[in-house]
Design an enzyme around this catalytic site. Structure first.
Site, short mmCIF file in Angstrom:
data_model
loop_
_atom_site.label_atom_id
_atom_site.label_comp_id
_atom_site.label_asym_id
_atom_site.label_seq_id
_atom_site.Cartn_x
_atom_site.Cartn_y
_atom_site.Cartn_z
N THR A 1 -4.66 15.38 14.22
CA THR A 1 -4.79 15.42 15.79
C THR A 1 -4.92 16.97 16.21
O THR A 1 -4.27 17.76 15.88
CB THR A 1 -3.61 14.77 16.22
N GLU B 1 1.34 7.95 10.41
CA GLU B 1 2.73 8.59 10.27
C GLU B 1 3.46 7.17 9.40
O GLU B 1 4.53 7.09 9.55
CB GLU B 1 3.28 8.29 11.52
N GLY B 2 2.70 6.70 8.39
CA GLY B 2 3.28 5.99 7.49
C GLY B 2 2.62 4.38 7.72
O GLY B 2 2.89 4.01 8.86
N GLN C 1 -6.02 -12.71 24.44
CA GLN C 1 -6.35 -14.26 24.65
C GLN C 1 -6.03 -14.79 25.62
O GLN C 1 -6.59 -15.74 26.04
CB GLN C 1 -5.22 -14.84 23.29
N SER D 1 2.36 0.27 7.72
CA SER D 1 3.57 -0.71 7.58
C SER D 1 3.92 -0.78 6.44
O SER D 1 5.08 -1.16 6.10
CB SER D 1 2.97 -2.02 8.25
N SER E 1 5.44 15.78 -5.16
CA SER E 1 5.73 16.13 -3.50
C SER E 1 6.90 16.95 -3.30
O SER E 1 6.98 17.14 -2.31
CB SER E 1 5.96 14.55 -2.87
#
Length: 408
Positions: A164, A388-389, A361, A391, A184
């Site tokens: 972003t 951001e991760g 709907q 689900s 990591s």
């Protein structure tokens, strides 16, 4: 530290009304235009800067609200206005959180003000973590940072994606690999100052939703930055890497990496954004159901519609409660022992998708057109189960946390 409470104090209520007014009067009327243009809404950012809404002072006040509710309250109101424009207003915040999570006091005081500028000279910042082959799998990151001891400089090389404000920002916060053998745990965060040679914008993405927010690749071609641009400093980095190496050798305490420290701090705020989108769609659907007449009566008179609205209202409130709990815990310094931050992000993101789909709907054919805002809200909501991760990653974090098992 204040006890957890659901009642906002008078100051918080006043701030909420102020933000809501800007969202209703400035953001919403411009939402469709900037969604179509797929451009950064500079006039709205500048307008927000003029009144102090886009400023370091404003976000610092909300961030340091002792109840922890300042940031989620602000996020919900802004994203109630429009998600794409709001993300342009708050996108700098993720980079700021990256500095807060990993930087020294001197770095925080030096760089965060430069991320916002002032009303006369608005600035932006970008947080650069994801890569073409390293999204959820942060261990696959390839962007390297190599220390040139003779010149006390770090040399950054690689490509970041999904950033972003990437490429148009004044300040970039870049996560890079300093020790590939540690996976990591061998990452660190760096400040790339304005105008640094070698940093350029790559592809700008044309997106399904949040289209008023600039998302692009950031290319780092032998970018040289001063040694003091390593967030936290080299001494702290060397200590952290030594602990990580010892852990690899013997097994021991968990060492967090730079990107994860930022995401853990930002997840409840991102979840609050999703709550704002869901609430906006619910309110549009509720008003439509009250005024839309079919077969001689408003459609809300039908249980099929009324029960959907009841479910939507319940999900929105439940999502907000999870967000507020996580935000309060973070402000109180309480650890997320049951992954409460991830719970808020998971539930709020999926709530936004579900509620916006239900709103479409209820509006029927009108909901599918751009004459009504819910189709845009539905497109905007889709990203909240991804960035951001995802689900799936949130569920993995929650499952590992509550079970103590290294679920894969």
């Amino acid at each position: 530290m204040p006890e957890f409470a659901l009642d906002l104090n008078d100051d918080q209520k006043a701030v909420r009304e102020w933000i809501h007014g800007f969202a209703a009067d400035v953001i919403r009327p411009a939402a469709a235009e900037w969604d179509e243009r797929e451009e950064t809404p500079w006039p709205i950012i500048q307008e927000a800067a003029k009144i102090g809404l886009y400023s370091l002072d404003f976000y610092a006040q909300q961030f340091f609200d002792p109840t922890g509710l300042g940031i989620p309250m602000a996020m919900e109101e802004l994203f109630w206005g429009d998600a794409g424009i709001a993300l342009s207003l708050v996108g700098t915040g993720l980079a700021a959180v990256g500095v807060l999570a990993n930087g020294t006091e001197e770095q925080i005081g030096t760089w965060i003000p430069q991320m916002y500028g002032d009303a006369a000279d608005v600035k932006l910042a970008a947080f650069c973590s994801s890569e073409p082959d390293a999204g959820s799998d942060v261990a696959a990151m390839r962007t390297r940072a190599v220390y040139d001891e003779a010149r006390d400089e770090w040399v950054l090389t690689g490509t970041k994606t999904w950033a972003t404000n990437g490429g148009i920002a004044n300040v970039h916060v870049v996560v890079a690999v300093v020790d590939p053998e540690l996976g990591s745990k061998g990452h660190a965060s760096f400040i790339v100052p304005p105008g640094t040679p070698g940093l350029s914008q790559g592809q700008k993405f044309k997106k399904h939703g949040i289209r008023a927010s600039h998302t692009a690749e950031v290319v780092l071609d032998d970018v040289r930055i001063p040694g003091h641009c390593l967030l936290g400093g080299k001494e702290k980095l060397d200590e952290r890497l030594a602990r990580a190496r010892e852990r690899v050798r013997t097994g021991g305490e968990r060492v967090k990496n730079a990107a994860m420290a930022t995401f853990e701090a930002s997840r409840p705020a991102v979840a609050a954004q999703a709550v704002g989108i869901a609430r906006a769609a619910y309110e549009v659907a509720l008003e439509y159901a009250k005024t839309r007449v079919q077969f001689g009566r408003p459609i809300i008179d039908n249980q099929g519609i009324a029960f959907q609205l009841a479910d939507m209202a319940t999900r929105v409130d439940a999502a907000r409660l999870l967000v507020w709990r996580a935000s309060w815990m973070a402000a109180a310094g309480k650890p997320f022992e049951a992954a409460e931050g991830s719970m808020s992000k998971l539930f709020a993101g999926e709530t936004a998708q579900t509620v916006t789909a239900q709103a479409m709907q209820i509006l029927g054919g009108n909901g599918y057109t751009r004459e009504y805002p819910v189709e845009r809200m539905h497109r905007d909501a889709a990203i909240y189960t991804v960035f951001e991760g995802t689900s799936e990653i949130q569920r993995l974090v929650i499952a590992r946390t509550v079970s103590g098992v290294a679920v894969r």
